[in-house]
Every structure is written in C-alpha cells, then in structure tokens.
Enzyme design. Structure first.
Site, PDB file in Angstrom:
ATOM      1  N   ASP A  37      38.155  52.931  61.022  1.00 39.65           N
ATOM      2  CA  ASP A  37      38.597  51.946  60.028  1.00 39.65           C
ATOM      3  C   ASP A  37      37.351  51.267  59.469  1.00 39.65           C
ATOM      4  OD1 ASP A  37      40.165  49.841  58.642  1.00 39.65           O
ATOM      5  OD2 ASP A  37      41.752  50.394  60.052  1.00 39.65           O
ATOM      6  N   TYR A 153      49.258  55.311  42.846  1.00 42.25           N
ATOM      7  CA  TYR A 153      49.803  55.460  44.196  1.00 42.25           C
ATOM      8  C   TYR A 153      50.731  56.674  44.251  1.00 42.25           C
ATOM      9  CZ  TYR A 153      51.989  54.167  48.632  1.00 42.25           C
ATOM     10  OH  TYR A 153      52.440  54.166  49.928  1.00 42.25           O
ATOM     11  N   THR A 191      55.591  44.413  53.748  1.00 40.18           N
ATOM     12  CA  THR A 191      56.826  44.707  53.019  1.00 40.18           C
ATOM     13  C   THR A 191      57.935  43.701  53.270  1.00 40.18           C
ATOM     14  OG1 THR A 191      57.688  46.122  54.797  1.00 40.18           O
ATOM     15  CG2 THR A 191      56.313  47.181  53.113  1.00 40.18           C
TER      16      THR A 191
END
Length: 243
Positions: A37, A153, A191
């Site tokens: 990461d 996306y 989300t």
C-alpha cells in the site's frame, strides 16, 4: 481453517479497509501474506498486529519498478508467489462527461487498470516457478454495468474484466488461474452514506452486502477449492445486475 496453508500471497491496497480484511482472513487460513500500500503507517500497524506471517511493503501500484521490488522482496521473505490479489483502486465522485479533467481520467486508469496489468505481468514468472497460481483481480459491479457519471471508473473496471479473461487464456497452460471479482453495494465507511431503504429495496436480496462476503469469495478463488475456475467473473451484488 487451513484453507490456504503453505500459500504465499500478495495483496495490494492491503493496509486498511477491505484489503486489510482480506489479509487478516488469509493469515487465519494459514497463508504468508505480503500486504502492499502507499499508506505506510497503516501498513506497519497491520504488520505489527498480525506478526511474522505478514510483511508490509510500501508500494505505488502504478510503477513498474515498485512491482519488481515487491516480487523480489516477497520471494526473499517467503518464497515464490502462489496468489496475487489486485485489490488497490480508487473511485472519483460523479463528474459530468464534458467537465471530466483528462488528468483525473488518466489517474483513475493508472491506478485501477494499469496497476492490474503490471501486477499480472510481474507476478507471472514467480507463479511459473511455483508451478501454480491464482490471480484475483478486484473489479466492480461497474465492470458489469455502467456507473452514472463515472466514466473513468467504469472504463477501468470493464478493462479489468477483459484483461482477466485474456490473461486466463495465456497463463492457463502454466497452472495459473485468473479471475475477477465484482462487488456491488458493500457496506463500508466509504459507502455507508449512500445506502438507504429505498436503495436496497431495488436489490433482489433487499440488503447491502457486508465486507466479509467479498472476502469469502476472494478466499475461495485464492484456495485450491476453485482449482477449475479461471477466466470468469464472480459478481457480489445481491442480484442487482440480474434484473
């Protein structure tokens, strides 16, 4: 337990969120995992939490030289790589097509699509040495159906789906399987604000998904339980795309 005993796994975007959840479960199932990461502090904390079976590497997935370093360090630490989970990705807020900055578009393609190409390219020789392999490419429901005002996306996630199939055809003779995973609305901090009763009423299962339901599919594809599964997409969307 033990579904991944002896396997060496690389998970990109593995420092936090769903990527970190994949890492934790894989360690529980007996794997040795390299989590990569750009979030170095989070990655080091995860490494400290999980002990000797996890090694964190700071990694920009858009850079070929970083991928070369990750493969070398993984083999040095644990041996040839059996599983790659291309989990790293970004999303951008809704943008009108005519207002979409080219720089932003290219960034999304670089992180979501080019990184998957680089990962598959650089891990393939290691998997050939291991004489087996499973590449799990995290796409999206937006790789099955379009996402509103998310041109880059959607393009990147459709590309991942196609790249997966092409790589599966090429690598199958070496015992390397390649599949894509397509989560829909999964309940995460990113989300949570989008999920409401009106939204989920449109889903056949009448609820959003939970992160562990994605991890369960990733584990299946990483394990030998999916030994005859390659070149396909597994959709985790509560039936939304079936309508």
């Amino acid at each position: 337990m033990g579904r991944l005993n002896g396997k060496v796994i690389v998970v990109t975007g593995g420092a936090r969120g769903m990527g970190a959840q994949h890492v934790r479960r894989m360690v529980e199932e007996g794997a040795k995992v390299v989590a990569t990461d750009i979030l170095e502090d989070d990655g080091k904390e995860l490494e400290k939490e999980l002990g000797n079976n996890v090694h964190f590497i700071k990694h920009d997935v858009t850079k070929a030289e970083d991928w070369e370093m990750v493969i070398q360090e993984t083999e040095k630490a644990f041996g040839p790589i059996n599983v790659l989970v291309n989990n790293a990705g970004i999303d951008i807020s809704e943008i009108d097509l005519e207002d979409y900055p080219e720089e932003t578009y290219r960034k999304v393609i670089d992180v979501n699509q080019i990184s998957v190409f680089l990962g598959m390219k650089h891990v393939a020789p290691s998997m050939k040495k291991a004489e087996e392999g499973s590449i799990v490419n995290i796409s999206s429901l937006a790789g099955i159906i379009g996402a509103y005002k998310k041109g880059a996306y959607t393009a990147s996630k459709f590309a991942v789906r196609g790249m997966t199939k092409a790589a599966a055809l090429e690598l199958g003779e070496f015992g390397v399987r390649v599949n894509s995973v397509h989560p829909g609305f999964i309940r995460t901090p990113m989300t949570e604000h989008l999920i409401n009763d009106e939204l989920v009423s449109a889903f056949p299962l009448k609820r959003a998904g939970e992160p562990e339901e994605v991890t369960n599919v990733v584990l299946f594809l990483a394990s030998d339980e999916s030994s005859y599964v390659t070149g396909t997409e597994l959709v985790i969307d509560g039936g939304l795309s079936a309508q």
